[in-house]
Design a protein around this motif. Sequence first.
Motif, PDB file in Angstrom:
ATOM      1  N   VAL A  22     -50.955  30.332  36.081  1.00  0.00           N
ATOM      2  CA  VAL A  22     -50.520  30.844  34.780  1.00  0.00           C
ATOM      3  C   VAL A  22     -49.080  30.415  34.533  1.00  0.00           C
ATOM      4  N   VAL A  23     -48.821  29.846  33.366  1.00  0.00           N
ATOM      5  CA  VAL A  23     -47.450  29.519  32.963  1.00  0.00           C
ATOM      6  C   VAL A  23     -47.200  30.156  31.607  1.00  0.00           C
ATOM      7  N   ILE A  24     -45.956  30.567  31.367  1.00  0.00           N
ATOM      8  CA  ILE A  24     -45.624  31.321  30.158  1.00  0.00           C
ATOM      9  C   ILE A  24     -44.503  30.630  29.394  1.00  0.00           C
ATOM     10  N   GLY A  25     -44.649  30.567  28.072  1.00  0.00           N
ATOM     11  CA  GLY A  25     -43.561  30.125  27.217  1.00  0.00           C
ATOM     12  C   GLY A  25     -43.396  28.612  27.172  1.00  0.00           C
ATOM     13  N   GLU A  26     -42.400  28.172  26.426  1.00  0.00           N
ATOM     14  CA  GLU A  26     -42.163  26.745  26.234  1.00  0.00           C
ATOM     15  C   GLU A  26     -41.894  26.030  27.558  1.00  0.00           C
ATOM     16  N   GLU A  27     -41.285  26.748  28.518  1.00  0.00           N
ATOM     17  CA  GLU A  27     -41.008  26.119  29.811  1.00  0.00           C
ATOM     18  C   GLU A  27     -42.290  25.786  30.570  1.00  0.00           C
ATOM     19  N   GLY A  28     -43.417  26.350  30.129  1.00  0.00           N
ATOM     20  CA  GLY A  28     -44.686  26.043  30.778  1.00  0.00           C
ATOM     21  C   GLY A  28     -45.382  24.811  30.236  1.00  0.00           C
ATOM     22  N   ARG A  29     -44.830  24.212  29.185  1.00  0.00           N
ATOM     23  CA  ARG A  29     -45.497  23.067  28.549  1.00  0.00           C
ATOM     24  C   ARG A  29     -45.704  21.913  29.527  1.00  0.00           C
ATOM     25  N   ASP A  30     -44.650  21.514  30.249  1.00  0.00           N
ATOM     26  CA  ASP A  30     -44.762  20.366  31.151  1.00  0.00           C
ATOM     27  C   ASP A  30     -45.819  20.609  32.228  1.00  0.00           C
ATOM     28  N   ALA A  31     -45.861  21.849  32.741  1.00  0.00           N
ATOM     29  CA  ALA A  31     -46.847  22.160  33.772  1.00  0.00           C
ATOM     30  C   ALA A  31     -48.261  22.095  33.211  1.00  0.00           C
ATOM     31  N   ALA A  32     -48.437  22.584  31.973  1.00  0.00           N
ATOM     32  CA  ALA A  32     -49.756  22.561  31.347  1.00  0.00           C
ATOM     33  C   ALA A  32     -50.212  21.131  31.101  1.00  0.00           C
ATOM     34  N   LEU A  33     -49.299  20.273  30.641  1.00  0.00           N
ATOM     35  CA  LEU A  33     -49.651  18.875  30.396  1.00  0.00           C
ATOM     36  C   LEU A  33     -49.903  18.139  31.711  1.00  0.00           C
ATOM     37  N   ALA A  34     -49.127  18.466  32.747  1.00  0.00           N
ATOM     38  CA  ALA A  34     -49.301  17.819  34.048  1.00  0.00           C
ATOM     39  C   ALA A  34     -50.638  18.195  34.688  1.00  0.00           C
ATOM     40  N   PHE A  35     -51.207  19.327  34.266  1.00  0.00           N
ATOM     41  CA  PHE A  35     -52.506  19.765  34.777  1.00  0.00           C
ATOM     42  C   PHE A  35     -53.630  18.816  34.354  1.00  0.00           C
ATOM     43  N   MET A  36     -53.411  18.070  33.256  1.00  0.00           N
ATOM     44  CA  MET A  36     -54.364  17.088  32.741  1.00  0.00           C
ATOM     45  C   MET A  36     -55.760  17.693  32.558  1.00  0.00           C
ATOM     46  N   PRO A  37     -55.882  18.740  31.725  1.00  0.00           N
ATOM     47  CA  PRO A  37     -57.186  19.396  31.565  1.00  0.00           C
ATOM     48  C   PRO A  37     -58.204  18.499  30.865  1.00  0.00           C
ATOM     49  N   ASP A  38     -59.474  18.684  31.240  1.00  0.00           N
ATOM     50  CA  ASP A  38     -60.557  17.991  30.538  1.00  0.00           C
ATOM     51  C   ASP A  38     -60.864  18.678  29.215  1.00  0.00           C
ATOM     52  N   VAL A  39     -60.704  20.026  29.191  1.00  0.00           N
ATOM     53  CA  VAL A  39     -60.994  20.815  28.001  1.00  0.00           C
ATOM     54  C   VAL A  39     -59.833  21.773  27.748  1.00  0.00           C
ATOM     55  N   VAL A  40     -59.399  21.862  26.509  1.00  0.00           N
ATOM     56  CA  VAL A  40     -58.353  22.803  26.107  1.00  0.00           C
ATOM     57  C   VAL A  40     -58.953  23.768  25.087  1.00  0.00           C
ATOM     58  N   ASN A  41     -58.811  25.067  25.329  1.00  0.00           N
ATOM     59  CA  ASN A  41     -59.253  26.079  24.367  1.00  0.00           C
ATOM     60  C   ASN A  41     -58.018  26.821  23.878  1.00  0.00           C
ATOM     61  N   LEU A  42     -57.677  26.617  22.596  1.00  0.00           N
ATOM     62  CA  LEU A  42     -56.479  27.215  22.018  1.00  0.00           C
ATOM     63  C   LEU A  42     -56.865  28.422  21.171  1.00  0.00           C
ATOM     64  N   HIS A  43     -56.448  29.618  21.584  1.00  0.00           N
ATOM     65  CA  HIS A  43     -56.662  30.821  20.790  1.00  0.00           C
ATOM     66  C   HIS A  43     -55.584  30.870  19.713  1.00  0.00           C
ATOM     67  N   ARG A  44     -55.988  30.961  18.450  1.00  0.00           N
ATOM     68  CA  ARG A  44     -55.016  30.842  17.366  1.00  0.00           C
ATOM     69  C   ARG A  44     -55.521  31.518  16.107  1.00  0.00           C
ATOM     70  N   ALA A  45     -54.592  31.710  15.174  1.00  0.00           N
ATOM     71  CA  ALA A  45     -54.940  32.316  13.883  1.00  0.00           C
ATOM     72  C   ALA A  45     -55.552  31.311  12.921  1.00  0.00           C
ATOM     73  N   SER A  46     -55.544  30.032  13.289  1.00  0.00           N
ATOM     74  CA  SER A  46     -56.060  28.945  12.442  1.00  0.00           C
ATOM     75  C   SER A  46     -55.343  28.874  11.104  1.00  0.00           C
ATOM     76  N   ILE A  47     -54.057  29.156  11.145  1.00  0.00           N
ATOM     77  CA  ILE A  47     -53.174  28.962   9.999  1.00  0.00           C
ATOM     78  C   ILE A  47     -52.255  27.799  10.364  1.00  0.00           C
ATOM     79  N   GLU A  48     -52.000  26.914   9.401  1.00  0.00           N
ATOM     80  CA  GLU A  48     -51.212  25.715   9.707  1.00  0.00           C
ATOM     81  C   GLU A  48     -49.930  26.076  10.454  1.00  0.00           C
ATOM     82  N   ASN A  49     -49.773  25.474  11.628  1.00  0.00           N
ATOM     83  CA  ASN A  49     -48.668  25.785  12.519  1.00  0.00           C
ATOM     84  C   ASN A  49     -48.260  24.491  13.226  1.00  0.00           C
ATOM     85  N   PRO A  50     -47.111  23.896  12.839  1.00  0.00           N
ATOM     86  CA  PRO A  50     -46.712  22.609  13.417  1.00  0.00           C
ATOM     87  C   PRO A  50     -46.608  22.637  14.945  1.00  0.00           C
ATOM     88  N   TYR A  51     -46.219  23.777  15.507  1.00  0.00           N
ATOM     89  CA  TYR A  51     -46.092  23.880  16.966  1.00  0.00           C
ATOM     90  C   TYR A  51     -47.461  23.739  17.629  1.00  0.00           C
TER      91      TYR A  51
END
Length: 219
Positions: A22-51
């Motif tokens: 588990v990684v939390i916050g913006e500092e977790g981005r590099d770790a999440a990308l380094a994990f190289m997932p095959d599937v990403v499931n993003l829980h979201r409000a589905s409202i346009e969000n550049p981030y």
Amino acid sequence: MVWGYDRGGESADELVGEGIPVVIGEEGRDAALAFMPDVVNLHRASIENPYETEILRQFKSQGAKCIETSVFGRVDKSVEGLLDLSLQISEWDLSRWNAWKGKYRVPGALFPNPVDTDRFVRASADDISKKRDAWGITGDTAFVIGRIGKTDWKLLAKPLRNLLTQNPVVHFAHVEDYGGSALPDDLKTHPRVHIQPRMKGSKELSLFYSACDVCVSMS
């Protein structure tokens, strides 16, 4: 791996205990990308969000299949080409989503949000009493109406004022910080309107619902 890109929650320690990174916050981005997932499931409000769009773009560039769990059933066409599937949490959301998406070429499917029924249970009478005491609500005859979520006070303010005026035992517990229009000043200062800070986690949420006699769901 779980990346809480916005904030953490009470489940993080349990996931770690089960051997899930588990990684939390913006500092977790590099770790999440380094994990190289095959599937990403993003829980979201589905409202346009550049981030969130940038998050999807980065994972997609790695070759990941990208799925959203849309908690509000909205169609966000700004991520077209980045999503492979949109999961809707109710049949009604899926039906509305299909009606609204037009030429938006992303398939949708029904996948209800799982609820941990061992955690999301009615609180004890003692905890309910303490919660009501914290709100300043005393007496066995008090009737508590609760509201969580983005609120349009143009719709709710008048009937709520009528209820408070006509029924001296009625109290209103409102959770702030969910967007929507601002709580009117006369309600904000009303002695039987109680403002609850935003909560985090199933335990706090269960206690809030348990301490209310009924909760208002906006149309």
